[in-house]
Scaffold this active site. Structure first.
Site, PDB file in Angstrom:
ATOM      1  N   HIS A 161       2.128  19.930  -7.041  1.00  0.00           N
ATOM      2  CA  HIS A 161       0.771  19.386  -7.060  1.00  0.00           C
ATOM      3  C   HIS A 161      -0.130  20.502  -6.541  1.00  0.00           C
ATOM      4  CE1 HIS A 161      -2.315  16.150  -6.202  1.00  0.00           C
ATOM      5  NE2 HIS A 161      -2.725  17.119  -5.400  1.00  0.00           N
ATOM      6  N   ASP A 188       4.189  15.368  -4.894  1.00  0.00           N
ATOM      7  CA  ASP A 188       2.967  14.991  -5.597  1.00  0.00           C
ATOM      8  C   ASP A 188       2.119  14.026  -4.788  1.00  0.00           C
ATOM      9  OD1 ASP A 188       1.302  15.026  -8.063  1.00  0.00           O
ATOM     10  OD2 ASP A 188       1.713  12.883  -7.940  1.00  0.00           O
ATOM     11  N   ASP A 192       0.847  10.565 -15.130  1.00  0.00           N
ATOM     12  CA  ASP A 192       0.406  10.401 -13.739  1.00  0.00           C
ATOM     13  C   ASP A 192      -0.061   8.961 -13.511  1.00  0.00           C
ATOM     14  OD1 ASP A 192      -0.168  10.888 -11.097  1.00  0.00           O
ATOM     15  OD2 ASP A 192      -1.954  12.107 -11.464  1.00  0.00           O
ATOM     16  N   HIS A 218       6.069  11.982 -14.984  1.00  0.00           N
ATOM     17  CA  HIS A 218       5.183  11.830 -13.821  1.00  0.00           C
ATOM     18  C   HIS A 218       4.651  10.397 -13.754  1.00  0.00           C
ATOM     19  CE1 HIS A 218       1.937  14.027 -11.250  1.00  0.00           C
ATOM     20  NE2 HIS A 218       2.095  12.773 -10.830  1.00  0.00           N
ATOM     21  N   HIS A 230      -3.160   0.966  -8.568  1.00  0.00           N
ATOM     22  CA  HIS A 230      -3.736   0.556  -7.285  1.00  0.00           C
ATOM     23  C   HIS A 230      -4.187  -0.890  -7.388  1.00  0.00           C
ATOM     24  CE1 HIS A 230      -3.733   4.521  -5.452  1.00  0.00           C
ATOM     25  NE2 HIS A 230      -4.314   5.031  -6.528  1.00  0.00           N
ATOM     26  N   ASN A 247       6.273   9.652  -3.603  1.00  0.00           N
ATOM     27  CA  ASN A 247       5.351   9.232  -2.540  1.00  0.00           C
ATOM     28  C   ASN A 247       5.332   7.714  -2.373  1.00  0.00           C
ATOM     29  OD1 ASN A 247       4.053   8.984  -5.035  1.00  0.00           O
ATOM     30  ND2 ASN A 247       2.030   9.509  -4.213  1.00  0.00           N
ATOM     31  N   ASN A 253      -7.044  12.377  -8.907  1.00  0.00           N
ATOM     32  CA  ASN A 253      -6.614  13.639  -8.321  1.00  0.00           C
ATOM     33  C   ASN A 253      -5.587  14.292  -9.252  1.00  0.00           C
ATOM     34  OD1 ASN A 253      -5.425  15.689  -6.828  1.00  0.00           O
ATOM     35  ND2 ASN A 253      -5.138  14.472  -4.989  1.00  0.00           N
ATOM     36  N   ARG A 279       5.591   3.058  -7.141  1.00  0.00           N
ATOM     37  CA  ARG A 279       5.142   2.497  -5.858  1.00  0.00           C
ATOM     38  C   ARG A 279       6.217   1.797  -5.029  1.00  0.00           C
ATOM     39  NH1 ARG A 279       1.066   5.883  -5.847  1.00  0.00           N
ATOM     40  NH2 ARG A 279      -0.815   5.215  -6.956  1.00  0.00           N
TER      41      ARG A 279
END
EC number: 3.5.2.3
Length: 428
Positions: free
Chosen positions: A177, A150, A303, A56, A307, A90, A276, A60
């Site tokens: 998710h 996810d 996960d 996981h 950012h 994603n 999250n 990006r």
């Protein structure tokens, strides 16, 4: 490649042995090994594990290269002892077609720091309305077997059932998710005493647990495999334990941060703790540790959610959710599970290498440290203690909840098929 002799390493935390690598393969494991002309690495009692596998990871790319790229993400992975990662779908554009997953797969091959296996989206655009090209992604050069939306829950039961039926045909798995969206509208943190005191919208445990309960029943009905991403509550543990007792083909993961951090940290309003699913209570943390120890939770997955600074350095409500984790995961597991006596190093290898490789089908990874096996290895200085300094991260992002926190253990060497990607704590 020349031969490499790792001398005096505690293989899986056991007795000190020597490990001889010849090319891409482990040639021998035993005491008193020698090899003329070999590069010698003095392990001095450090722990030698199979290369870690993360089921996981958010890399990006494409679309958010300001947060991370496949290159920087795999450099971070190598720094943390990983030799394979599974890249979540994603991205922008979403990895919902054969073309996008093949692009990610190719970028992983070019990076050279660890193997990258793309995860395909379950639904087109992660919108939860129409199944994505699951078969085409599986048949592509990337050979996708794990599918996940996810970041968003596949909340439509009919769509989830169809996805489970589709992947069953080729032995795939749907990684869910678990977040009922109607129960988490406006949610900012775990629903409980702290959220009430702070006046922040609560994220109830039942929003996770209800989806897990539904999906294990769907998996049983279809006879397919379902994997639960970032399980975070004591109630979720009990549902998975019940499902496994019935023989349902369910696996589950826990993140390092959910093994260590609690919602009490949100009192600081520091957005680095916004994630999250949210940080839960001490009771949840203890239940997660016990479940990882007894095998109810199968694996640890990071996960890793990078950012840029501006997406986290703002007021709590506007901040993005997520934490980087590849470079600190093993240290957190050592502190929460090994030093508490809940897991041995051999069991850590099981939860962070053997089983994630098995669940995701990572060929050549999650293999025993023995002769004839691929030389995917990580050497850990378990006696090291030091404060986390994100300035030294290989990741492009710095949103770690551990800045300044003292954690045990340090990865000193990582080998990908016999080629060193990390030597004495420095990337090659």
């Amino acid at each position: 490649m020349s031969k490499i002799l790792i001398r005096g390493a505690k293989v899986l935390g056991g007795e000190a042995q020597d490990v001889l690598i010849d090319g891409e393969t482990i040639e021998a494991v035993g005491a008193g090994l020698s090899a003329e002309g070999a590069t010698v690495v003095e392990a001095d009692g450090k722990v030698l594990l199979p290369g870690l596998v993360d089921l996981h990871t958010h890399l990006r790319e494409p679309g958010r290269e300001d947060s991370e790229t496949v290159l920087t993400g795999t450099r971070a992975a190598a720094s943390g002892g990983y030799t394979a990662v599974f890249a979540m779908a994603n991205t922008f554009p979403v990895a919902d077609t054969a073309g996008v997953v093949e692009q990610v797969y190719r970028l992983g091959k070019e990076s050279g720091y660890c193997d990258v296996q793309p995860i395909g989206a379950v639904t087109v655009g992660l919108e939860g309305k129409k199944l994505a090209e699951l078969g085409a992604m599986h048949e592509s050069a990337a050979g996708v077997t794990v599918f996940s939306d996810d970041g968003k829950c596949v909340d439509d039961a009919v769509i989830m059932r169809r996805a489970l039926e589709y992947v069953k045909a080729f032995g795939g798995v749907v990684a869910q998710h678990a977040q009922e969206p109607r129960l988490t509208e406006g949610a900012q943190m775990n629903e409980g005493i702290v959220s009430a005191e702070l006046g922040l919208g609560g994220w109830p445990a039942v929003a996770e647990e209800s989806i897990i309960a539904r999906d294990v029943l769907l998996a049983e009905h279809v006879g397919s495999r379902v994997h639960i991403c970032h399980l975070s509550t004591a109630g979720s543990v009990e549902i998975v334990r019940w499902a496994k007792s019935r023989g349902i083909d369910v696996t589950a993961e826990v993140t390092p941060h959910h093994l260590l951090l609690t919602d009490e940290l949100v009192r600081s309003y520091n957005p680095v703790y916004k994630v999250n699913p949210p940080l839960r209570t001490e009771r949840d943390v203890m239940a997660l540790r016990e479940a990882l120890a007894d095998g109810t939770i199968d694996i640890v997955a990071t996960d890793h959610a990078p950012h840029p600074h501006e997406d986290k350095d703002c007021e709590w409500a506007a901040a993005a959710m997520g934490m980087v984790g590849l470079e600190t995961a093993l240290s957190v597991v050592q502190q929460t599970m090994v030093e508490t006596g809940l897991l041995t190093w051999e069991a850590v290898a099981d939860r962070m290498s053997f089983k994630p490789a098995e669940i995701g089908g990572a060929a050549g990874h999650g293999r025993p440290v023995s002769a004839g096996e691929p030389a995917n290895l990580v050497l850990v200085d378990a006696d090291y203690r030091g404060a986390v300094d994100p300035a030294g991260f290989a990741s492009r992002s710095r949103n770690t909840p551990y800045e300044g926190r003292e954690l045990p253990g340090r990865v000193t060497h990582t080998w990908l098929r016999g080629r060193a990607t990390l030597v004495d704590g420095k990337l090659t």
